[in-house]
Structures are given as C-alpha cells and as structure tokens.
Write a protein that holds these residues in place. Structure first.
Motif, PDB file in Angstrom:
ATOM      1  N   LEU A   1       0.777  -1.087  -0.080  1.00 27.21           N
ATOM      2  CA  LEU A   1       0.269   0.054  -0.018  1.00 27.21           C
ATOM      3  C   LEU A   1       0.761   1.302   0.101  1.00 27.21           C
ATOM      4  CD1 LEU A   1      -2.844  -1.123   2.248  1.00 27.21           C
ATOM      5  CD2 LEU A   1      -3.031  -0.769   0.192  1.00 27.21           C
ATOM      6  N   ILE A   2       2.080   1.193   0.678  1.00 26.74           N
ATOM      7  CA  ILE A   2       2.968   2.566   0.803  1.00 26.74           C
ATOM      8  C   ILE A   2       3.495   2.669  -0.595  1.00 26.74           C
ATOM      9  CG2 ILE A   2       5.145   3.189   1.674  1.00 26.74           C
ATOM     10  CD1 ILE A   2       4.397   1.911   4.441  1.00 26.74           C
ATOM     11  N   ILE A   3       3.947   1.442  -1.143  1.00 23.05           N
ATOM     12  CA  ILE A   3       4.623   1.736  -2.564  1.00 23.05           C
ATOM     13  C   ILE A   3       3.558   2.280  -3.485  1.00 23.05           C
ATOM     14  CG2 ILE A   3       5.353   0.243  -4.566  1.00 23.05           C
ATOM     15  CD1 ILE A   3       7.567   1.008  -2.683  1.00 23.05           C
ATOM     16  N   SER A   4       2.356   1.761  -3.526  1.00 26.87           N
ATOM     17  CA  SER A   4       1.177   2.195  -4.329  1.00 26.87           C
ATOM     18  C   SER A   4       0.917   3.642  -4.355  1.00 26.87           C
ATOM     19  CB  SER A   4       0.008   1.266  -4.295  1.00 26.87           C
ATOM     20  OG  SER A   4       0.380  -0.046  -4.503  1.00 26.87           O
ATOM     21  N   PHE A   5       0.791   3.974  -3.090  1.00 29.72           N
ATOM     22  CA  PHE A   5       0.563   5.245  -2.700  1.00 29.72           C
ATOM     23  C   PHE A   5       1.704   6.309  -3.014  1.00 29.72           C
ATOM     24  CE2 PHE A   5       0.945   9.083   0.261  1.00 29.72           C
ATOM     25  CZ  PHE A   5      -0.465   9.702   0.038  1.00 29.72           C
ATOM     26  N   ALA A   6       2.973   5.891  -2.809  1.00 27.88           N
ATOM     27  CA  ALA A   6       3.888   6.696  -3.344  1.00 27.88           C
ATOM     28  C   ALA A   6       4.149   6.891  -4.693  1.00 27.88           C
ATOM     29  CB  ALA A   6       5.396   6.136  -2.787  1.00 27.88           C
ATOM     30  N   ARG A   7       4.001   5.753  -5.375  1.00 28.11           N
ATOM     31  CA  ARG A   7       3.929   5.896  -6.773  1.00 28.11           C
ATOM     32  C   ARG A   7       2.748   6.735  -7.726  1.00 28.11           C
ATOM     33  NH1 ARG A   7       6.915   0.330  -9.045  1.00 28.11           N
ATOM     34  NH2 ARG A   7       8.686   0.486  -7.656  1.00 28.11           N
ATOM     35  N   THR A   8       1.608   6.666  -6.996  1.00 25.38           N
ATOM     36  CA  THR A   8       0.582   7.417  -7.535  1.00 25.38           C
ATOM     37  C   THR A   8       0.227   8.749  -7.065  1.00 25.38           C
ATOM     38  OG1 THR A   8      -1.241   6.279  -6.223  1.00 25.38           O
ATOM     39  CG2 THR A   8      -0.573   5.226  -8.333  1.00 25.38           C
ATOM     40  N   ARG A   9       0.465   8.979  -5.987  1.00 27.57           N
ATOM     41  CA  ARG A   9       0.168  10.399  -5.338  1.00 27.57           C
ATOM     42  C   ARG A   9       1.154  11.265  -4.861  1.00 27.57           C
ATOM     43  NH1 ARG A   9      -5.658  10.151  -4.698  1.00 27.57           N
ATOM     44  NH2 ARG A   9      -6.067   7.996  -5.124  1.00 27.57           N
ATOM     45  N   THR A  10       2.458  11.046  -4.911  1.00 29.25           N
ATOM     46  CA  THR A  10       3.583  11.733  -4.500  1.00 29.25           C
ATOM     47  C   THR A  10       4.291  11.921  -5.409  1.00 29.25           C
ATOM     48  OG1 THR A  10       4.698   9.774  -3.521  1.00 29.25           O
ATOM     49  CG2 THR A  10       3.374  10.752  -2.158  1.00 29.25           C
ATOM     50  N   LYS A  11       5.424  12.847  -5.367  1.00 29.16           N
ATOM     51  CA  LYS A  11       6.486  13.142  -6.221  1.00 29.16           C
ATOM     52  C   LYS A  11       7.765  13.568  -5.202  1.00 29.16           C
ATOM     53  CE  LYS A  11       3.723  15.122  -9.854  1.00 29.16           C
ATOM     54  NZ  LYS A  11       3.263  16.299 -10.484  1.00 29.16           N
ATOM     55  N   GLY A  12       8.959  13.585  -5.948  1.00 29.46           N
ATOM     56  CA  GLY A  12      10.343  13.897  -5.351  1.00 29.46           C
ATOM     57  C   GLY A  12      10.546  13.266  -4.070  1.00 29.46           C
TER      58      GLY A  12
ATOM     59  N   LEU B   1       9.559  12.889  -1.168  1.00 30.15           N
ATOM     60  CA  LEU B   1       8.461  12.211  -0.378  1.00 30.15           C
ATOM     61  C   LEU B   1       8.267  10.779  -0.930  1.00 30.15           C
ATOM     62  CD1 LEU B   1       6.578  11.984   1.986  1.00 30.15           C
ATOM     63  CD2 LEU B   1       4.913  13.065   0.452  1.00 30.15           C
ATOM     64  N   ARG B   2       8.283  11.002  -2.209  1.00 33.04           N
ATOM     65  CA  ARG B   2       8.184   9.602  -2.900  1.00 33.04           C
ATOM     66  C   ARG B   2       9.208   8.529  -2.595  1.00 33.04           C
ATOM     67  NH1 ARG B   2       7.172   8.802  -9.617  1.00 33.04           N
ATOM     68  NH2 ARG B   2       6.963   6.494  -9.652  1.00 33.04           N
ATOM     69  N   ALA B   3      10.658   9.226  -2.715  1.00 32.18           N
ATOM     70  CA  ALA B   3      11.611   8.478  -2.329  1.00 32.18           C
ATOM     71  C   ALA B   3      11.704   7.894  -0.916  1.00 32.18           C
ATOM     72  CB  ALA B   3      13.233   9.230  -2.810  1.00 32.18           C
ATOM     73  N   VAL B   4      11.443   8.543   0.094  1.00 31.00           N
ATOM     74  CA  VAL B   4      11.348   8.383   1.293  1.00 31.00           C
ATOM     75  C   VAL B   4      10.436   7.282   1.734  1.00 31.00           C
ATOM     76  CG1 VAL B   4      10.737   9.191   3.758  1.00 31.00           C
ATOM     77  CG2 VAL B   4      12.253  10.409   2.159  1.00 31.00           C
ATOM     78  N   LEU B   5       9.171   7.555   1.225  1.00 27.91           N
ATOM     79  CA  LEU B   5       8.147   6.163   1.069  1.00 27.91           C
ATOM     80  C   LEU B   5       8.605   5.012   0.605  1.00 27.91           C
ATOM     81  CD1 LEU B   5       4.666   8.205   0.664  1.00 27.91           C
ATOM     82  CD2 LEU B   5       5.733   7.476   2.748  1.00 27.91           C
ATOM     83  N   SER B   6       9.262   5.016  -0.523  1.00 30.04           N
ATOM     84  CA  SER B   6       9.741   3.747  -1.245  1.00 30.04           C
ATOM     85  C   SER B   6      10.841   3.218  -0.384  1.00 30.04           C
ATOM     86  CB  SER B   6      10.015   4.236  -2.652  1.00 30.04           C
ATOM     87  OG  SER B   6       9.168   4.666  -3.447  1.00 30.04           O
ATOM     88  N   ILE B   7      11.680   3.822   0.079  1.00 31.05           N
ATOM     89  CA  ILE B   7      12.918   3.341   1.114  1.00 31.05           C
ATOM     90  C   ILE B   7      12.181   2.728   2.375  1.00 31.05           C
ATOM     91  CG2 ILE B   7      14.751   3.836   2.466  1.00 31.05           C
ATOM     92  CD1 ILE B   7      15.619   6.245   0.381  1.00 31.05           C
ATOM     93  N   ILE B   8      11.148   3.303   2.984  1.00 25.50           N
ATOM     94  CA  ILE B   8      10.541   2.781   4.042  1.00 25.50           C
ATOM     95  C   ILE B   8       9.875   1.420   3.766  1.00 25.50           C
ATOM     96  CG2 ILE B   8       8.529   3.265   5.619  1.00 25.50           C
ATOM     97  CD1 ILE B   8       9.094   6.162   5.525  1.00 25.50           C
ATOM     98  N   ALA B   9       9.112   1.400   2.689  1.00 24.79           N
ATOM     99  CA  ALA B   9       8.546   0.094   2.078  1.00 24.79           C
ATOM    100  C   ALA B   9       9.478  -0.780   1.745  1.00 24.79           C
ATOM    101  CB  ALA B   9       7.824   0.434   0.982  1.00 24.79           C
ATOM    102  N   PHE B  10      10.712  -0.516   1.341  1.00 23.23           N
ATOM    103  CA  PHE B  10      11.552  -1.560   1.039  1.00 23.23           C
ATOM    104  C   PHE B  10      12.378  -1.973   2.137  1.00 23.23           C
ATOM    105  CE2 PHE B  10      16.359  -2.209   0.113  1.00 23.23           C
ATOM    106  CZ  PHE B  10      16.051  -3.382  -0.630  1.00 23.23           C
ATOM    107  N   LEU B  11      12.594  -1.177   3.275  1.00 24.76           N
ATOM    108  CA  LEU B  11      13.108  -1.546   4.530  1.00 24.76           C
ATOM    109  C   LEU B  11      12.260  -2.507   5.453  1.00 24.76           C
ATOM    110  CD1 LEU B  11      14.914   1.781   5.741  1.00 24.76           C
ATOM    111  CD2 LEU B  11      15.920  -0.458   4.724  1.00 24.76           C
TER     112      LEU B  11
END
Length: 59
Positions: free
Chosen positions: A22-33, A35-45
C-alpha cells in the motif's frame, strides 16, 4: 516453536507485506520528489522484518 506461534508469525509477515504494498502504491501514484523516495525506502526496509517473520514461520 509451536504451530500457533508460526501461524502468528506468518500473519504478521502477510500484514506487513500488505502495508508495504500500500505504501509503494501510494508513493507511486500520489507523491513526487523526496517524499516518494522516502516512502519507497521505508517500504523497502519493511521487507527485512517480513523476510525474518517468513523464515520463522517456515522453520
């Protein structure tokens, strides 16, 4: 480790996997820059404890 403990470990892993997806989906569809990178890293971790819970439930 009892069967019930393994069951709960697998449920936790499944729940974390859903949350990470859900975090990855939200980051890729609703965020940019940034914040997108931070959410992706959190989901990856989050995959580190997911992997550990998965291994616990298999052993």
């Amino acid at each position: 480790m009892s069967s019930m403990d393994k069951m709960w470990a697998s449920f936790i892993a499944i729940g974390l996997m859903v949350f990470a997806s859900l975090i990855i989906s939200f980051a890729r569809t609703r965020t940019k820059g940034v914040l997108r990178a931070v959410l992706s890293i959190i989901a990856f971790l989050m995959f580190i404890p997911i992997l550990l819970y998965m291994l616990v439930s298999l052993l």
